[in-house]
Design a protein around this motif. Structure first.
Motif, PDB file in Angstrom:
ATOM      1  N   LEU A 123       0.852  -1.183   0.000  1.00 40.06           N
ATOM      2  CA  LEU A 123       0.000   0.000   0.000  1.00 40.06           C
ATOM      3  C   LEU A 123       0.888   1.234   0.000  1.00 40.06           C
ATOM      4  N   TRP A 125       0.847   5.143   1.410  1.00 37.73           N
ATOM      5  CA  TRP A 125       0.115   5.981   2.359  1.00 37.73           C
ATOM      6  C   TRP A 125       0.138   7.435   1.914  1.00 37.73           C
ATOM      7  N   LEU A 130      -5.251   5.445   1.668  1.00 37.97           N
ATOM      8  CA  LEU A 130      -4.258   4.470   1.237  1.00 37.97           C
ATOM      9  C   LEU A 130      -4.537   4.117  -0.220  1.00 37.97           C
ATOM     10  N   GLU A 131      -3.496   3.686  -0.903  1.00 34.77           N
ATOM     11  CA  GLU A 131      -3.673   3.237  -2.286  1.00 34.77           C
ATOM     12  C   GLU A 131      -3.089   1.836  -2.421  1.00 34.77           C
ATOM     13  N   LEU A 132      -3.905   0.916  -2.893  1.00 33.13           N
ATOM     14  CA  LEU A 132      -3.472  -0.470  -3.031  1.00 33.13           C
ATOM     15  C   LEU A 132      -2.578  -0.606  -4.261  1.00 33.13           C
ATOM     16  N   ARG A 133      -1.355  -1.116  -4.060  1.00 30.56           N
ATOM     17  CA  ARG A 133      -0.401  -1.323  -5.152  1.00 30.56           C
ATOM     18  C   ARG A 133      -0.443  -2.782  -5.619  1.00 30.56           C
ATOM     19  N   TYR A 146      -8.493   2.367  -6.667  1.00 34.29           N
ATOM     20  CA  TYR A 146      -7.870   1.587  -5.592  1.00 34.29           C
ATOM     21  C   TYR A 146      -7.481   2.466  -4.404  1.00 34.29           C
TER      22      TYR A 146
END
Length: 254
Positions: A123, A125, A130-133, A146
């Protein structure tokens, strides 16, 4: 002779005074100065890291209609994760927990390590989300889908029996409403129907109450909402538009 005797007596008396003064212990004042002062260190308040909190959102799902991603990051760098896949006729839920750390080369990149499987996920931050990678730590295509915002709970005054409702602040937007500066608040609703009957929820059943006791009507995404079946949980986004001059206090379910 008489003068010499007087002189000797006087000297003897002075000597006795000096000796008695030397035998006395030091005065309390001198002893206090001699004692070392104790410097007690005061405990310092530990600050909660900015990334601590609860993040929740729907994200794309290849194998299902939609997927709920709900993660809590704790100050001791542990996490709890709930993932719910939604299908047409059923839902599938998975709960997991583990630890996380920050990438030494990228202070915003978080590596999750699941306790049971040692599976790793990534993720990034940001200030309020949050952004899911992907598994290679790279940003995904359509990365905005995401992004998982940080949520804030609000009290729910619920008049429905055998129904548990939780609401979390999902998004805040500044808008113009009737030529006035207003705020659009979107809440993430989790509605758990614990009764033996299907539950119908309408826009008119929900209002937001502010600190001046004003009420603001709700707007449910994809309204009208299909009935929630007995012993089932459903999730919806519910929005309210309220005045800039007031603060939201609680949500009332009629």
């Amino acid at each position: 002779m008489i003068i010499m005797k007087k002189t000797m007596i006087t000297l003897s008396f002075c000597s006795l005074l000096c000796l008695s003064g030397c035998d006395k212990p030091n005065s309390p004042l001198i002893q206090d100065h001699a004692k070392p002062k104790d410097h007690l260190s005061k405990p310092q308040n530990q600050q909660i890291p900015d990334w601590t909190g609860h993040y929740k959102a729907f994200i794309p799902c290849k194998d299902c209609d939609k997927k709920l991603f709900s993660i809590q990051l704790h100050p001791n760098q542990t996490y709890t994760l709930k993932e719910i896949q939604f299908f047409k006729q059923k839902t599938r839920q998975k709960q997991s927990s583990g630890t996380f750390n920050f990438d030494p080369q990228d202070s915003r990149l978080i590596q999750l390590t699941e306790d049971k499987s040692n599976k790793m996920r990534y993720l990034s931050w940001h200030d309020q989300f949050l952004e899911l990678r992907d598994r290679h730590k790279n940003q995904r295509n359509d990365f905005e889908k995401y992004q998982i915002p940080k949520i804030q709970k609000i009290e729910v005054n619920n008049a429905l029996k055998h129904v548990d409702i939780q609401a979390d602040l999902f998004k805040t937007e500044k808008i113009q409403s009737n030529k006035l500066e207003s705020t659009k608040l979107t809440y993430f609703f989790e509605i758990n129907n614990q009764s033996d009957r299907a539950l119908k929820i309408r826009d008119s059943d929900i209002v937001l109450v502010d600190d001046k006791n004003n009420e603001y009507p709700a707007s449910i995404d994809n309204s009208p909402v299909p009935p929630i079946q007995p012993n089932k949980t459903d999730y919806h986004l519910v929005s309210f538009i309220h005045s800039e001059s007031s603060s939201p206090l609680y949500i009332k379910i009629k």
